[in-house]
Design an enzyme around this catalytic site. Structure first.
Site, PDB file in Angstrom:
ATOM      1  N   GLN A  21       0.804  -1.215   0.000  1.00  9.76           N
ATOM      2  CA  GLN A  21       0.000   0.000   0.000  1.00  9.76           C
ATOM      3  C   GLN A  21       0.842   1.273   0.000  1.00  9.76           C
ATOM      4  O   GLN A  21       0.338   2.336  -0.343  1.00  9.76           O
ATOM      5  CB  GLN A  21      -0.955   0.007   1.198  1.00  9.76           C
ATOM      6  CG  GLN A  21      -2.000  -1.095   1.104  1.00  9.76           C
ATOM      7  CD  GLN A  21      -2.942  -1.109   2.294  1.00  9.76           C
ATOM      8  OE1 GLN A  21      -2.642  -1.700   3.320  1.00  9.76           O
ATOM      9  NE2 GLN A  21      -4.097  -0.455   2.165  1.00  9.76           N
ATOM     10  N   HIS A 122       1.116  -9.235   4.787  1.00 15.12           N
ATOM     11  CA  HIS A 122      -0.047  -8.361   4.600  1.00 15.12           C
ATOM     12  C   HIS A 122      -0.449  -8.455   3.125  1.00 15.12           C
ATOM     13  O   HIS A 122      -0.391  -7.489   2.380  1.00 15.12           O
ATOM     14  CB  HIS A 122       0.293  -6.933   5.027  1.00 15.12           C
ATOM     15  CG  HIS A 122      -0.906  -6.068   5.343  1.00 15.12           C
ATOM     16  ND1 HIS A 122      -1.052  -5.394   6.534  1.00 15.12           N
ATOM     17  CD2 HIS A 122      -2.020  -5.767   4.613  1.00 15.12           C
ATOM     18  CE1 HIS A 122      -2.184  -4.706   6.522  1.00 15.12           C
ATOM     19  NE2 HIS A 122      -2.793  -4.922   5.367  1.00 15.12           N
ATOM     20  N   ASN A 166      -1.664 -10.685   8.662  1.00  9.66           N
ATOM     21  CA  ASN A 166      -2.656  -9.634   8.843  1.00  9.66           C
ATOM     22  C   ASN A 166      -3.978 -10.082   8.247  1.00  9.66           C
ATOM     23  O   ASN A 166      -4.046 -10.401   7.057  1.00  9.66           O
ATOM     24  CB  ASN A 166      -2.227  -8.348   8.146  1.00  9.66           C
ATOM     25  CG  ASN A 166      -3.308  -7.275   8.262  1.00  9.66           C
ATOM     26  OD1 ASN A 166      -3.530  -6.744   9.343  1.00  9.66           O
ATOM     27  ND2 ASN A 166      -4.027  -6.998   7.177  1.00  9.66           N
ATOM     28  N   GLU A 167      -5.015 -10.127   9.052  1.00 10.27           N
ATOM     29  CA  GLU A 167      -6.376 -10.369   8.582  1.00 10.27           C
ATOM     30  C   GLU A 167      -6.481 -11.532   7.599  1.00 10.27           C
ATOM     31  O   GLU A 167      -6.829 -11.337   6.425  1.00 10.27           O
ATOM     32  CB  GLU A 167      -6.945  -9.100   7.935  1.00 10.27           C
ATOM     33  CG  GLU A 167      -6.960  -7.922   8.877  1.00 10.27           C
ATOM     34  CD  GLU A 167      -7.865  -6.777   8.409  1.00 10.27           C
ATOM     35  OE1 GLU A 167      -8.363  -6.845   7.273  1.00 10.27           O
ATOM     36  OE2 GLU A 167      -8.078  -5.852   9.192  1.00 10.27           O
ATOM     37  N   TYR A 298     -12.950  -1.834  12.432  1.00 10.17           N
ATOM     38  CA  TYR A 298     -13.455  -0.653  11.728  1.00 10.17           C
ATOM     39  C   TYR A 298     -14.931  -0.403  11.986  1.00 10.17           C
ATOM     40  O   TYR A 298     -15.354   0.710  12.228  1.00 10.17           O
ATOM     41  CB  TYR A 298     -13.194  -0.787  10.221  1.00 10.17           C
ATOM     42  CG  TYR A 298     -11.723  -0.715   9.895  1.00 10.17           C
ATOM     43  CD1 TYR A 298     -11.106   0.509   9.692  1.00 10.17           C
ATOM     44  CD2 TYR A 298     -10.934  -1.868   9.826  1.00 10.17           C
ATOM     45  CE1 TYR A 298      -9.738   0.595   9.434  1.00 10.17           C
ATOM     46  CE2 TYR A 298      -9.572  -1.796   9.575  1.00 10.17           C
ATOM     47  CZ  TYR A 298      -8.981  -0.554   9.374  1.00 10.17           C
ATOM     48  OH  TYR A 298      -7.647  -0.472   9.137  1.00 10.17           O
ATOM     49  N   GLU A 373      -5.139  -2.143  14.142  1.00  9.07           N
ATOM     50  CA  GLU A 373      -5.644  -1.217  13.123  1.00  9.07           C
ATOM     51  C   GLU A 373      -6.978  -0.656  13.573  1.00  9.07           C
ATOM     52  O   GLU A 373      -7.837  -1.394  14.066  1.00  9.07           O
ATOM     53  CB  GLU A 373      -5.904  -1.911  11.770  1.00  9.07           C
ATOM     54  CG  GLU A 373      -4.696  -2.138  10.934  1.00  9.07           C
ATOM     55  CD  GLU A 373      -5.021  -2.838   9.608  1.00  9.07           C
ATOM     56  OE1 GLU A 373      -6.138  -2.671   9.085  1.00  9.07           O
ATOM     57  OE2 GLU A 373      -4.145  -3.557   9.126  1.00  9.07           O
ATOM     58  N   TRP A 420      -4.836   3.269  11.748  1.00  8.69           N
ATOM     59  CA  TRP A 420      -4.741   3.010  10.313  1.00  8.69           C
ATOM     60  C   TRP A 420      -5.227   4.249   9.607  1.00  8.69           C
ATOM     61  O   TRP A 420      -6.379   4.568   9.758  1.00  8.69           O
ATOM     62  CB  TRP A 420      -5.559   1.780   9.889  1.00  8.69           C
ATOM     63  CG  TRP A 420      -5.314   1.530   8.439  1.00  8.69           C
ATOM     64  CD1 TRP A 420      -6.000   2.073   7.376  1.00  8.69           C
ATOM     65  CD2 TRP A 420      -4.254   0.733   7.878  1.00  8.69           C
ATOM     66  NE1 TRP A 420      -5.429   1.672   6.201  1.00  8.69           N
ATOM     67  CE2 TRP A 420      -4.360   0.851   6.484  1.00  8.69           C
ATOM     68  CE3 TRP A 420      -3.218  -0.050   8.427  1.00  8.69           C
ATOM     69  CZ2 TRP A 420      -3.483   0.205   5.610  1.00  8.69           C
ATOM     70  CZ3 TRP A 420      -2.344  -0.687   7.558  1.00  8.69           C
ATOM     71  CH2 TRP A 420      -2.486  -0.561   6.177  1.00  8.69           C
ATOM     72  N   GLU A 427      -5.632   1.950  -1.306  1.00  7.24           N
ATOM     73  CA  GLU A 427      -6.652   1.240  -0.544  1.00  7.24           C
ATOM     74  C   GLU A 427      -7.207   0.070  -1.377  1.00  7.24           C
ATOM     75  O   GLU A 427      -8.374  -0.002  -1.709  1.00  7.24           O
ATOM     76  CB  GLU A 427      -7.748   2.209  -0.093  1.00  7.24           C
ATOM     77  CG  GLU A 427      -8.905   1.600   0.693  1.00  7.24           C
ATOM     78  CD  GLU A 427      -8.523   0.723   1.879  1.00  7.24           C
ATOM     79  OE1 GLU A 427      -7.491   0.964   2.516  1.00  7.24           O
ATOM     80  OE2 GLU A 427      -9.270  -0.234   2.138  1.00  7.24           O
ATOM     81  N   TRP A 428      -6.316  -0.844  -1.747  1.00  5.32           N
ATOM     82  CA  TRP A 428      -6.669  -2.094  -2.413  1.00  5.32           C
ATOM     83  C   TRP A 428      -7.586  -1.850  -3.609  1.00  5.32           C
ATOM     84  O   TRP A 428      -7.271  -0.988  -4.426  1.00  5.32           O
ATOM     85  CB  TRP A 428      -7.250  -3.091  -1.398  1.00  5.32           C
ATOM     86  CG  TRP A 428      -6.296  -3.274  -0.221  1.00  5.32           C
ATOM     87  CD1 TRP A 428      -6.527  -2.899   1.078  1.00  5.32           C
ATOM     88  CD2 TRP A 428      -4.961  -3.823  -0.231  1.00  5.32           C
ATOM     89  NE1 TRP A 428      -5.430  -3.200   1.862  1.00  5.32           N
ATOM     90  CE2 TRP A 428      -4.468  -3.766   1.093  1.00  5.32           C
ATOM     91  CE3 TRP A 428      -4.136  -4.370  -1.221  1.00  5.32           C
ATOM     92  CZ2 TRP A 428      -3.203  -4.226   1.446  1.00  5.32           C
ATOM     93  CZ3 TRP A 428      -2.875  -4.836  -0.877  1.00  5.32           C
ATOM     94  CH2 TRP A 428      -2.423  -4.760   0.440  1.00  5.32           C
TER      95      TRP A 428
HETATM   96  C1  PNW Z   1      -7.827  -3.688   6.346  1.00  4.15           C
HETATM   97  N1  PNW Z   1     -13.620  -5.857   4.710  1.00  4.15           N
HETATM   98  O1  PNW Z   1      -8.472  -4.098   5.199  1.00  4.15           O
HETATM   99  C2  PNW Z   1      -6.377  -3.865   5.998  1.00  4.15           C
HETATM  100  O2  PNW Z   1      -5.607  -4.537   6.949  1.00  4.15           O
HETATM  101  C3  PNW Z   1      -5.725  -2.627   5.494  1.00  4.15           C
HETATM  102  O3  PNW Z   1      -4.688  -2.966   4.617  1.00  4.15           O
HETATM  103  C4  PNW Z   1      -6.773  -1.725   4.850  1.00  4.15           C
HETATM  104  O4  PNW Z   1      -6.211  -0.629   4.196  1.00  4.15           O
HETATM  105  C5  PNW Z   1      -7.716  -1.291   5.957  1.00  4.15           C
HETATM  106  O5  PNW Z   1      -8.253  -2.403   6.638  1.00  4.15           O
HETATM  107  C6  PNW Z   1      -8.861  -0.403   5.490  1.00  4.15           C
HETATM  108  O6  PNW Z   1      -9.682  -1.081   4.593  1.00  4.15           O
HETATM  109  C7  PNW Z   1      -9.783  -4.477   5.152  1.00  4.15           C
HETATM  110  O7  PNW Z   1     -14.110  -5.914   3.572  1.00  4.15           O
HETATM  111  C8  PNW Z   1     -10.324  -4.616   3.896  1.00  4.15           C
HETATM  112  O8  PNW Z   1     -14.246  -6.215   5.726  1.00  4.15           O
HETATM  113  C9  PNW Z   1     -11.610  -5.073   3.751  1.00  4.15           C
HETATM  114  C10 PNW Z   1     -12.334  -5.398   4.871  1.00  4.15           C
HETATM  115  C11 PNW Z   1     -11.789  -5.271   6.140  1.00  4.15           C
HETATM  116  C12 PNW Z   1     -10.500  -4.802   6.264  1.00  4.15           C
END
Ligand code: PNW
Length: 474
Positions: A21, A122, A166-167, A298, A373, A420, A427-428
């Site tokens: 990222q 990650h 990570n996740e 989040y 995060e 974060w 952002e992906w």
């Molecule tokens: C996380 N969802 O991503 C990642 O760890 C980070 O790299 C990213 O930038 C950040 O949160 C914000 O999005 C996620 O769909 C991406 O539930 C998608 C999801 C959750 C977290």
């Protein structure tokens, strides 16, 4: 004025990023493509066809970025190592130039009194390993253990805080289920297999790190464990919640923390997979003692039972795909949680973070917790003087840090918080359109400007207490 919200003096005030990222420099010093290079260069996969080719050029600007962190007053920095910089094909000997970048970064952090926290994975799997089957293939877990050993030997003398994955939920279910993340596959059976092999990678990687590093170092994992709520306590809705809880949380923390998958997960997914790839001994391998647990949070999820959930983009905040990331859960409906939302469409709900922390404080008693995060995307823009005012982000941070403080008061052992993100970044699948940074990045010049939230957060970090939101000049 309200009582100041104060934190323990040892509390870590960090910011987080990940390699793909922010780094850019995707073809330098021997690095080869990861699945995210391939995916982002495939037409239609990311907003506007954006890629991490340059990102925010952190690979060349890391010294300035560390100086900025020091200026703000942060006490910790969570970053990830890019696997294809270290092992371009995902196998074989390490590329020293790749490792040297992380040595320089860590030394710069240490020189400025900032604690490095390193994530091994990650999401940037070397493309060669995906070509050999990716995470649904068992061998990928063994390759990860070898990579963990290499990085542990190279950096274990100077990095104390380690995270394996990570996740893994995103890797398995957005990568191989809904396909909104790399490698973009849409196969529910493969996504469950991927989840098991990610678990196995975590266990094998943890053992490899233990053998490769000084015993003082700590090993953890960062899970995007969700707080899941139902629209009612009707038994059908409660069952729907259990199903999503198993697929979001239990599938990872079950084996990692307790050495077992939830029985209800096996039953609920039997139409999709027979779990025959869970071999004798795997659960012991996965269930390694950990030194801490990282929670990424989040927004909460809100579910109910349905005859059949409507096809097409869903209200679960996981991006638009006709394919669900939730295997064998077509009869679960996701609802929008009421309340204000961030630019991601994610509802702002600090109580969900408090609930999440208290759950893990109960389920893993004695295990130190970190929020690895938490943060929000807003449509930030500089004013005519070039300053970036983001009072919404300050309010978000204040609310969530207050929730962390309440959890500590309620007995949870939370040792630190990583915002974060340090910088606006890639952002992906949303590309550069969603700005999560405390520091604004001008994408034409790559100049960095701390937003008012960065100054607010820095003040919190320096004083160990949250500055009042209303009195803040923001
Ligand atoms: C996380 N969802 O991503 C990642 O760890 C980070 O790299 C990213 O930038 C950040 O949160 C914000 O999005 C996620 O769909 C991406 O539930 C998608 C999801 C959750 C977290």
């Amino acid at each position: 004025m309200s009582e100041p919200v104060t934190f323990p003096s040892t509390f870590l005030w960090g910011a987080a990023t990940s390699a793909y990222q922010i780094e850019g420099a995707v073809r330098e010093d021997g690095r080869t493509p990861s699945i995210w290079d391939t995916f982002s260069h495939t037409p239609g996969k990311t907003a506007g066809g954006e890629t991490g080719d340059i990102a925010v050029d952190h690979y060349h600007r890391y010294r300035d970025d560390v100086a900025l962190m020091a200026e703000l007053g942060l006490s910790a920095y969570r970053f990830s190592v890019s696997w294809p910089r270290v092992q371009p094909t995902g196998r074989g000997p390490a590329v020293q130039r790749g490792l040297d970048f992380y040595r320089r970064l860590v030394d710069e952090l240490l020189a400025r009194g900032i604690k490095p926290a390193l994530t091994l994975y990650h999401w940037d799997l070397p493309q060669d390993l995906e070509d050999a089957g990716g995470w649904p293939e068992r061998d990928t877990a063994y390759r990860f253990a070898e990579y963990a050993q290499i990085v542990g030997e190279a950096l274990g003398d100077r990095v104390e805080q380690w995270m394996t994955l990570n996740e893994p939920w995103c890797s398995a279910f957005l990568g191989y289920g809904s396909g909104v993340h790399a490698p973009g596959r849409t196969d529910p059976a493969a996504s469950l297999k991927a989840a098991h092999h990610l678990n196995l990678a975590h266990g094998l990687g943890t053992s490899a790190l233990r053998a490769a590093m000084p015993a003082r170092n700590t090993i953890a994992v960062s899970l995007n464990s969700s707080t899941i709520r139902t629209v009612s306590d009707d038994p059908a809705d409660v069952a729907a919640k259990q199903r999503i809880d198993d697929l979001a949380n239990g599938i990872f923390h079950g084996p990692m923390l307790h050495g077992a998958y939830p029985e209800t997960l096996f039953e609920a997914t039997s139409s999709v997979t027979d779990w025959s790839y869970v071999l004798d001994g795997d659960l012991e391998t996965i269930n390694q003692p950990l030194d801490a647990l990282g929670l990424n949070y989040y927004t909460p999820a809100l579910v109910s039972a349905a005859e059949a959930a409507p096809k097409g983009p869903r209200a679960d905040g996981h991006g638009a795909s006709a394919y669900s990331p939730w295997p064998a859960a077509d009869d679960v409906m996701f609802h929008q949680t009421p309340g204000d939302r961030t630019e991601m469409g994610w509802t702002i709900d600090p109580t969900g973070l408090h609930e999440l922390i208290m759950r893990y404080a109960r389920e893993a008693p004695g295990l130190p917790l970190y929020v690895t995060e938490n943060g929000a995307a807003y449509d930030d823009k500089p004013d005519p003087e070039g300053r970036v005012h983001d009072p919404e982000r300050i309010a978000y941070l204040h609310g969530h840090l207050s929730a962390v403080r309440r959890a500590i008061a309620d007995g949870a052992d939370v040792r630190g918080y990583y915002l974060w993100s340090l910088l606006d970044n890639f952002e992906w699948s949303y590309g550069y359109g969603k700005r999560f940074g405390a520091v604004y990045v001008d994408y034409s010049t790559l100049a960095r400007t701390p937003k008012s939230s960065a100054l607010w957060y820095g003040q919190a970090a320096r004083s160990g207490a949250l500055p009042d939101v209303t009195t803040e000049e923001n």
